[in-house]
Design a protein around this motif. Structure first.
Motif, PDB file in Angstrom:
ATOM      1  N   LYS A 260       0.826  -1.387  -0.033  1.00 17.11           N
ATOM      2  CA  LYS A 260       0.038   0.110   0.078  1.00 17.11           C
ATOM      3  C   LYS A 260       0.905   1.474  -0.016  1.00 17.11           C
ATOM      4  O   LYS A 260       0.561   2.278   0.722  1.00 17.11           O
ATOM      5  CB  LYS A 260      -1.083   0.012   1.126  1.00 17.11           C
ATOM      6  N   ILE A 261       1.866   1.223  -0.763  1.00 18.04           N
ATOM      7  CA  ILE A 261       2.695   2.470  -0.753  1.00 18.04           C
ATOM      8  C   ILE A 261       2.103   3.318  -1.791  1.00 18.04           C
ATOM      9  O   ILE A 261       1.861   2.934  -2.973  1.00 18.04           O
ATOM     10  CB  ILE A 261       4.352   1.963  -1.227  1.00 18.04           C
ATOM     11  N   ASP A 262       1.852   4.710  -1.289  1.00 16.72           N
ATOM     12  CA  ASP A 262       1.187   5.651  -2.130  1.00 16.72           C
ATOM     13  C   ASP A 262       2.381   6.125  -3.353  1.00 16.72           C
ATOM     14  O   ASP A 262       3.272   6.152  -3.437  1.00 16.72           O
ATOM     15  CB  ASP A 262       1.060   7.092  -1.419  1.00 16.72           C
ATOM     16  N   CYS A 263       1.554   6.121  -4.669  1.00 20.12           N
ATOM     17  CA  CYS A 263       2.285   6.382  -5.936  1.00 20.12           C
ATOM     18  C   CYS A 263       3.173   7.548  -5.563  1.00 20.12           C
ATOM     19  O   CYS A 263       4.372   7.716  -6.221  1.00 20.12           O
ATOM     20  CB  CYS A 263       1.251   6.890  -6.850  1.00 20.12           C
ATOM     21  N   GLN A 264       2.703   8.769  -5.065  1.00 15.41           N
ATOM     22  CA  GLN A 264       3.230   9.952  -4.974  1.00 15.41           C
ATOM     23  C   GLN A 264       4.434   9.875  -3.940  1.00 15.41           C
ATOM     24  O   GLN A 264       5.409  10.915  -3.793  1.00 15.41           O
ATOM     25  CB  GLN A 264       2.495  10.794  -4.696  1.00 15.41           C
ATOM     26  N   LEU A 265       4.877   8.970  -3.077  1.00 18.89           N
ATOM     27  CA  LEU A 265       5.763   8.780  -2.232  1.00 18.89           C
ATOM     28  C   LEU A 265       7.167   8.455  -3.316  1.00 18.89           C
ATOM     29  O   LEU A 265       8.232   9.183  -2.911  1.00 18.89           O
ATOM     30  CB  LEU A 265       5.808   7.420  -1.538  1.00 18.89           C
ATOM     31  N   CYS A 266       7.168   7.945  -4.279  1.00 15.39           N
ATOM     32  CA  CYS A 266       8.238   7.699  -5.279  1.00 15.39           C
ATOM     33  C   CYS A 266       8.260   8.725  -6.276  1.00 15.39           C
ATOM     34  O   CYS A 266       9.247   9.207  -6.682  1.00 15.39           O
ATOM     35  CB  CYS A 266       8.484   6.256  -5.802  1.00 15.39           C
ATOM     36  N   HIS A 267       6.927   8.687  -6.851  1.00 15.83           N
ATOM     37  CA  HIS A 267       6.733   9.837  -8.135  1.00 15.83           C
ATOM     38  C   HIS A 267       6.208  11.133  -7.522  1.00 15.83           C
ATOM     39  O   HIS A 267       5.383  11.641  -7.892  1.00 15.83           O
ATOM     40  CB  HIS A 267       5.861   9.018  -9.247  1.00 15.83           C
ATOM     41  N   SER A 268       7.012  11.942  -6.826  1.00 14.41           N
ATOM     42  CA  SER A 268       6.704  12.781  -6.196  1.00 14.41           C
ATOM     43  C   SER A 268       6.397  13.978  -6.907  1.00 14.41           C
ATOM     44  O   SER A 268       5.584  15.104  -6.620  1.00 14.41           O
ATOM     45  CB  SER A 268       7.642  13.156  -4.945  1.00 14.41           C
ATOM     46  N   SER A 269       7.299  14.325  -7.979  1.00 13.56           N
ATOM     47  CA  SER A 269       7.195  15.361  -8.962  1.00 13.56           C
ATOM     48  C   SER A 269       5.689  15.356  -9.819  1.00 13.56           C
ATOM     49  O   SER A 269       5.319  16.266 -10.185  1.00 13.56           O
ATOM     50  CB  SER A 269       8.175  15.712  -9.737  1.00 13.56           C
ATOM     51  N   ALA A 270       5.000  14.261  -9.743  1.00 15.18           N
ATOM     52  CA  ALA A 270       3.750  14.126 -10.305  1.00 15.18           C
ATOM     53  C   ALA A 270       2.613  15.017 -10.071  1.00 15.18           C
ATOM     54  O   ALA A 270       1.836  15.639 -10.715  1.00 15.18           O
ATOM     55  CB  ALA A 270       3.143  12.679 -10.359  1.00 15.18           C
ATOM     56  N   LYS A 271       2.743  15.432  -8.841  1.00 20.38           N
ATOM     57  CA  LYS A 271       2.008  16.368  -7.997  1.00 20.38           C
ATOM     58  C   LYS A 271       2.115  18.011  -8.183  1.00 20.38           C
ATOM     59  O   LYS A 271       1.262  18.640  -8.271  1.00 20.38           O
ATOM     60  CB  LYS A 271       1.863  15.969  -6.688  1.00 20.38           C
TER      61      LYS A 271
END
Length: 455
Positions: A260-271
Motif C-alpha cells: 500500500k505504498i502511495d504512488c506519489q511517495l516515489c513519483h513525488s514530482s507528479a503532483k
C-alpha cells in the motif's frame, strides 16, 4: 566439611537467584506483543540478527548485563530518551553514540514500561513463526506452480485440438473438391465438350473479355491498400500493452498493492511538476537501507525469495551501499531504465494540472463511466490498475483522440477553489452559453484548443 557445605549452599542460592532474576526479566514481557511493537517502532533501524543503522538487538538484555553490568532499567532510560541519558554523562550511552557515527536514536517517550518490557522479551526470546502461516505461504507458492502447470497443459491440449480440427476441415474440403470434380465429369456431354473448346483458356483472353470486372477489382484492391496504409500510419507510436524488461526487477504489485505504498511517495514530482520522473535510487534506499531481503508472503509465479533478494542486491550495487558496514562506498553503477510512457516533443502535458486541479473531476468521471472498476487514485485513470501489475505496462492508447474523448466527457468541478477563482469571469458566460444547469465539460473551458497541447 562444614565450610564446604556452607559455600555449596551459598552457590546454589546464588544460581537460583540468578535464574529467577533472568526468568523474571523475560516473564515481565509478552514476546508476541513485543514482536508487533518491534516491527512497528524498531525495524527501520534495527534487526535481531544483524547490524543495520543501529546494532543487532537479539539478546541485548544478556549482552549489556554481561559486558557492562547494566540491567533493563538502563534500557528503559535509553529507549525513552537516549539524548537525556547521554547528557547525564552516562559513559556507555555516549560510547554507543560515538560508535554509530553520532546517529541519534529516535526517542520513544510514548512507550510504557510494560511495552518496553514486551519488546525486550521479544529480543531475548523471539516466538517461533506460526506453522500455519508458513504452510499458507508454501501452499500458495505450490498452488501457483500447480496452477501454472495445469494452465500450460490446458493450453497445449487446446493447441492440439485446434490443429486436429483444422486438419480435419482441410481434409473434408479436399474430399468435397474431388467429389465435385467427379460430378462435373459425369455431367459433361459431347455438346458441352465442344462448347468448352471455344471458350477462352488464357488469363489474358479472360481479362479482355471481362475487363470491367478486373478494373473494378483493381479499384477495390487500391482502396483496401490505401486504407491499410492510412491505418498503419495512424498507429505509429501507439504502444498499448508495452512492458519492457527492466535492469532491476520492480513489482508494483508488491510495493503499491501488497504494501500500500502511495504512488506519489516515489513519483513525488507528479503532483507539483510537469513530468512524473523516474525515482532516483536514493528513493529506493529510503526503505531498502534496512530491508535487505524479501520476507513477504506474495510470490509471483516463477519467482522465489532468492530472486527478490538478488534484485535488492542490485540496488545496493547501483548505489554503492555496503550492508555489512552500513556505509556508502562511493562506487555507484548507473541504472539504465527503459522508459515506458513518453509523450512526443510536440505535445504538452502537465501532470500537476491533472493530479491537483483535475483530480476529483477525473475520479468522478472515470468512476461514472466504469461503475464495475472504480478507482481510488487519479493516476489509475491513465496508467491503469498499476497496483496489480508485476511488470508495469502501457494501459491505454494515449492517442490524441483518446485525450479529446476524455476532455469531452469529463465534467469540470466549477465549485472547487481553483476553478472558482480562476474562471470567476467565465462562469456567467458559460451559464448563458450552456444554461445554468448544464454539464460543463473540459472542452467548454478550452480543453480542445490546439494551443493548449501543441505550443
Amino acid at each position: 566439611m562444614i565450610s564446604w557445605r556452607k559455600h555449596y549452599k551459598r552457590g546454589l542460592i546464588a544460581i537460583g537467584l540468578l535464574l529467577s532474576t533472568s526468568a523474571s526479566i523475560y516473564a515481565q514481557g509478552d514476546a508476541k506483543n513485543g514482536e508487533k511493537l518491534f516491527k512497528a517502532n524498531c525495524t527501520a533501524c534495527h534487526a535481531l540478527d544483524k547490524q543495520l543503522v543501529g546494532p543487532a538487538l537479539g539478546g541485548i538484555v544478556d549482552l549489556i548485563k554481561k559486558e557492562q553490568n547494566l540491567d533493563t532499567d538502563w534500557l528503559h532510560k535509553w529507549i525513552k530518551d537516549n539524548k537525556a541519558l547521554r547528557a547525564s554523562g552516562d559513559k556507555y550511552a555516549n560510547e554507543i553514540f560515538e560508535k554509530f557515527n553520532k546517529t541519534e536514536m529516535t526517542a520513544f517517550p510514548n512507550l510504557t514500561d510494560q511495552e518496553i518490557d514486551d519488546i525486550l522479551a521479544y529480543t531475548s526470546n523471539p516466538p517461533a513463526p506460526e506453522p500455519a502461516a508458513e504452510a499458507t505461504g508454501a501452499g500458495a507458492a505450490d498452488t501457483n506452480s500447480v496452477a501454472a502447470l495445469e494452465a500450460a497443459k490446458m493450453q497445449s491440449m487446446n493447441s492440439k485440438i485446434i490443429l486436429l480440427s483444422l486438419l480435419a476441415i482441410g481434409g473434408l474440403l479436399i474430399w468435397l473438391l474431388l467429389k465435385l470434380k467427379q460430378l462435373v465429369k459425369l455431367q459433361q456431354t459431347d455438346e458441352l465438350t465442344g462448347l468448352n473448346a471455344t471458350r477462352a483458356v488464357s488469363f489474358g483472353d479472360l481479362y479482355r473479355k471481362y475487363d470491367y470486372i478486373g478494373k473494378g477489382i483493381l479499384v477495390l484492391l487500391g482502396i483496401f491498400a490505401a486504407y491499410g496504409l492510412w491505418n498503419w500510419l495512424m498507429w505509429i507510436g501507439v504502444y498499448k500493452g508495452y512492458k519492457p524488461e527492466q535492469p532491476i526487477y520492480f513489482s508494483h504489485k508488491i510495493h503499491a498493492g501488497e504494501n500500500k505504498i502511495d504512488c506519489q511517495l516515489c513519483h513525488s514530482s507528479a503532483k507539483y511538476g510537469k513530468v512524473s520522473e523516474i525515482p532516483s535510487m536514493n528513493v529506493c534506499m529510503n526503505c531498502h537501507r534496512t530491508i535487505s531481503e524479501y520476507n513477504g508472503k506474495y510470490m509471483e509465479p516463477g519467482k522465489d525469495k532468492a530472486f527478490y533478494d538478488g534484485e535488492i542486491q542490485k540496488i545496493y550495487a547501483a548505489t554503492g551501499w555496503d550492508p555489512s558496514s552500513q556505509k556508502y562506498t562511493g562506487k555507484t553503477q548507473p541504472v539504465e531504465w527503459t522508459r515506458i510512457h513518453n509523450m512526443p516533443d510536440f505535445v504538452y502535458f502537465n501532470h500537476a494540472q491533472h493530479v491537483v486541479a483535475g483530480e476529483q473531476a477525473i475520479l468522478n468521471s472515470y468512476n461514472q463511466k466504469n461503475p464495475n472498476a472504480k478507482i481510488d487514485v487519479v493516476c489509475k485513470a491513465c496508467h491503469g490498475q498499476v497496483d496489480t501489475m508485476n511488470v508495469v505496462q502501457m494501459a491505454n492508447d494515449f492517442t490524441m483522440g483518446w485525450c479529446i474523448e476524455c476532455h469531452r466527457t469529463t465534467e469540470v468541478d466549477m465549485n472547487n477553489g481553483y476553478n472558482k477563482e480562476y474562471f470567476k469571469n467565465l462562469h456567467d458566460k458559460l451559464k448563458k452559453q450552456y444554461g445554468s444547469g448544464a454539464k460543463i465539460t473540459v472542452d467548454a473551458i478550452g480543453g480542445l484548443e490546439c494551443g493548449k497541447c501543441h505550443y
